[in-house]
Design an enzyme around this catalytic site. Structure first.
Site, PDB file in Angstrom:
ATOM      1  N   HIS A   1       0.971  -1.265   0.114  1.00 57.18           N
ATOM      2  CA  HIS A   1       0.214  -0.174   0.025  1.00 57.18           C
ATOM      3  C   HIS A   1       0.869   1.160  -0.083  1.00 57.18           C
ATOM      4  O   HIS A   1       0.265   2.594  -0.446  1.00 57.18           O
ATOM      5  CB  HIS A   1      -0.844   0.208   1.311  1.00 57.18           C
ATOM      6  CG  HIS A   1      -1.827  -1.024   1.528  1.00 57.18           C
ATOM      7  ND1 HIS A   1      -2.859  -1.354   0.523  1.00 57.18           N
ATOM      8  CD2 HIS A   1      -1.686  -1.948   2.359  1.00 57.18           C
ATOM      9  CE1 HIS A   1      -3.496  -2.424   1.038  1.00 57.18           C
ATOM     10  NE2 HIS A   1      -2.872  -2.940   2.047  1.00 57.18           N
TER      11      HIS A   1
ATOM     12  N   HIS B   1       5.438   6.365   6.951  1.00 55.44           N
ATOM     13  CA  HIS B   1       4.992   6.025   5.592  1.00 55.44           C
ATOM     14  C   HIS B   1       4.650   7.056   4.714  1.00 55.44           C
ATOM     15  O   HIS B   1       4.416   8.315   5.228  1.00 55.44           O
ATOM     16  CB  HIS B   1       4.074   4.962   5.759  1.00 55.44           C
ATOM     17  CG  HIS B   1       2.709   5.368   6.297  1.00 55.44           C
ATOM     18  ND1 HIS B   1       2.398   5.070   7.496  1.00 55.44           N
ATOM     19  CD2 HIS B   1       1.468   5.856   5.808  1.00 55.44           C
ATOM     20  CE1 HIS B   1       1.355   5.945   7.794  1.00 55.44           C
ATOM     21  NE2 HIS B   1       0.758   6.187   6.793  1.00 55.44           N
TER      22      HIS B   1
ATOM     23  N   HIS C   1       2.205   8.734   1.355  1.00 49.48           N
ATOM     24  CA  HIS C   1       1.280   8.966   0.435  1.00 49.48           C
ATOM     25  C   HIS C   1       1.371   9.895  -0.635  1.00 49.48           C
ATOM     26  O   HIS C   1       1.822  10.771  -0.467  1.00 49.48           O
ATOM     27  CB  HIS C   1      -0.301   9.333   0.802  1.00 49.48           C
ATOM     28  CG  HIS C   1      -0.622   8.587   2.197  1.00 49.48           C
ATOM     29  ND1 HIS C   1      -1.551   7.462   2.117  1.00 49.48           N
ATOM     30  CD2 HIS C   1      -0.092   8.610   3.677  1.00 49.48           C
ATOM     31  CE1 HIS C   1      -1.683   6.901   3.499  1.00 49.48           C
ATOM     32  NE2 HIS C   1      -0.962   7.541   4.471  1.00 49.48           N
TER      33      HIS C   1
ATOM     34  N   HIS D   1       3.590  10.564   7.003  1.00 53.18           N
ATOM     35  CA  HIS D   1       2.967  10.418   8.299  1.00 53.18           C
ATOM     36  C   HIS D   1       4.012   9.722   9.266  1.00 53.18           C
ATOM     37  O   HIS D   1       4.523   8.482   9.005  1.00 53.18           O
ATOM     38  CB  HIS D   1       1.703   9.495   8.199  1.00 53.18           C
ATOM     39  CG  HIS D   1       0.523  10.223   7.353  1.00 53.18           C
ATOM     40  ND1 HIS D   1      -0.489   9.553   6.740  1.00 53.18           N
ATOM     41  CD2 HIS D   1       0.318  11.389   7.105  1.00 53.18           C
ATOM     42  CE1 HIS D   1      -1.318  10.345   6.392  1.00 53.18           C
ATOM     43  NE2 HIS D   1      -0.844  11.383   6.464  1.00 53.18           N
TER      44      HIS D   1
ATOM     45  N   THR E   1      -6.280   6.514   8.250  1.00 52.06           N
ATOM     46  CA  THR E   1      -6.799   6.815   6.982  1.00 52.06           C
ATOM     47  C   THR E   1      -6.771   5.392   6.203  1.00 52.06           C
ATOM     48  O   THR E   1      -7.125   5.552   4.846  1.00 52.06           O
ATOM     49  CB  THR E   1      -6.079   7.942   6.296  1.00 52.06           C
ATOM     50  OG1 THR E   1      -4.462   7.317   6.144  1.00 52.06           O
ATOM     51  CG2 THR E   1      -5.976   9.427   7.062  1.00 52.06           C
ATOM     52  N   THR E   2      -6.524   4.519   6.968  1.00 50.76           N
ATOM     53  CA  THR E   2      -6.473   2.969   6.072  1.00 50.76           C
ATOM     54  C   THR E   2      -7.528   2.270   7.037  1.00 50.76           C
ATOM     55  O   THR E   2      -7.632   2.511   8.124  1.00 50.76           O
ATOM     56  CB  THR E   2      -5.218   2.358   6.070  1.00 50.76           C
ATOM     57  OG1 THR E   2      -4.664   2.316   7.386  1.00 50.76           O
ATOM     58  CG2 THR E   2      -4.536   3.279   5.170  1.00 50.76           C
TER      59      THR E   2
END
Length: 313
Positions: free
Chosen positions: A83, A111, A113, A136, A221-222
């Site tokens: 992801h 991680h 995005h 994040h 957010t996941t």
């Protein structure tokens, strides 16, 4: 039950929560998240579109300093979790200042995005504006024994969010150190991982100005979208080069290495969620700036000049 608890902790540690209880998810089926993860349909979800003029100045919010992030972890593992790119921290730094976070919180991973090519990919927005990407840093409340236990507690997690712009005229050397295993073709596909030969502090890639930020209570957010996160979103972005953005966009895959038609990870962000009456606070620094009629980067530079915080890094 003991086996299930172990599975839960491992899953939550990997991207918080990654794949929980054996149920998979992807960014291709975001509307279906709520079917398997009911909390994804909650009232206090993240990310959000932050409206500066609606944010309430909170004089109790303190000043983040680079020294907080200047201690390298015992070890650092970069992995492709299918992801995102995630860097796990062994014995990461802790923040124990209640003017910054409501408890003692320990860093466990960070991680990314990012956008699809020729698009934007940050999760949070500022006044409707989306950045290329977002970093994040995930922390858990040390009143709990580990991140797996903390993940679904209302006060369990704290995430520091930093926007990323892909407009830097040269490679960001600190980010290059993170991306080197990806650019070298070592960590490109799902489940691949590598321990860095030498750990480095997170301070090296953070923006100069950490004084202007927003605060609100939200969720992961996941999936499973636990409403357990105190969010801190900093205004000044990290800047990387277009070449480095291409590494994210073109060299990271959600597929296994031996897949016949590998699928790239890009556009790995959740759309912003309804605020539903929540209060967004902001730090007091440069709080009279209004509605950001000037570009945000120029505003930050102006504020930093006023308070004497521009430094050469």
């Amino acid at each position: 039950m003991k086996t299930m608890n172990v599975l839960f902790i491992v899953a939550v540690s990997s991207y918080l929560p990654g794949t929980t209880m054996g149920v998979g998810w992807t960014y291709h089926d975001i509307p279906a998240w709520g079917t398997h993860y009911p909390q994804c349909k909650g009232q206090h979800q993240s990310p959000i579109d932050i409206k500066h003029d609606d944010a309430v100045v909170d004089k109790k919010l303190g000043e983040f300093r680079h020294a907080l992030f200047d201690v390298p972890s015992q070890s650092m593992l970069i992995k492709n979790n299918g992801h995102s790119l995630q860097i796990d921290l062994t014995n990461g730094y802790s923040i124990n200042d209640r003017s910054l976070l409501p408890g003692q919180f320990k860093a466990v991973q960070f991680h990314f995005h990012w956008a699809a090519p020729n698009a934007k990919g940050s999760e949070h927005l500022i006044n409707g504006n989306q950045y290329w990407g977002e970093l994040h840093i995930v922390h858990y409340n040390t009143k709990y024994p580990d991140v797996g236990t903390a993940a679904n507690k209302s006060d369990g997690l704290a995430v520091l969010g930093f926007f990323i712009k892909d407009d830097y005229p040269q490679d960001n050397t600190a980010v290059k150190r993170i991306l080197d295993p990806v650019a070298a073709g070592q960590i490109n596909y799902d489940t691949e991982n590598k321990t860095y030969a030498t750990s480095f502090s997170l301070e090296t890639f953070l923006p100069n100005n950490l004084t202007v930020y927003y605060r609100y209570q939200g969720s992961l957010t996941t999936p499973g979208c636990y409403e357990s996160v105190v969010w801190t979103i900093f205004n000044q972005p990290i800047r990387i080069s277009r070449i480095q953005a291409n590494v994210f966009e073109k060299m990271v895959f959600e597929s296994k290495r031996n897949a016949s038609n590998p699928v790239r990870i890009n556009g790995n962000f959740r759309p912003f969620q309804a605020l539903n009456g929540r209060t967004v606070s902001r730090s007091t620094y440069c709080s009279g700036a209004g509605s950001f009629s000037m570009p945000i980067f120029h505003f930050i530079a102006l504020c930093a000049t006023v308070v004497g915080l521009i430094i050469v890094r």
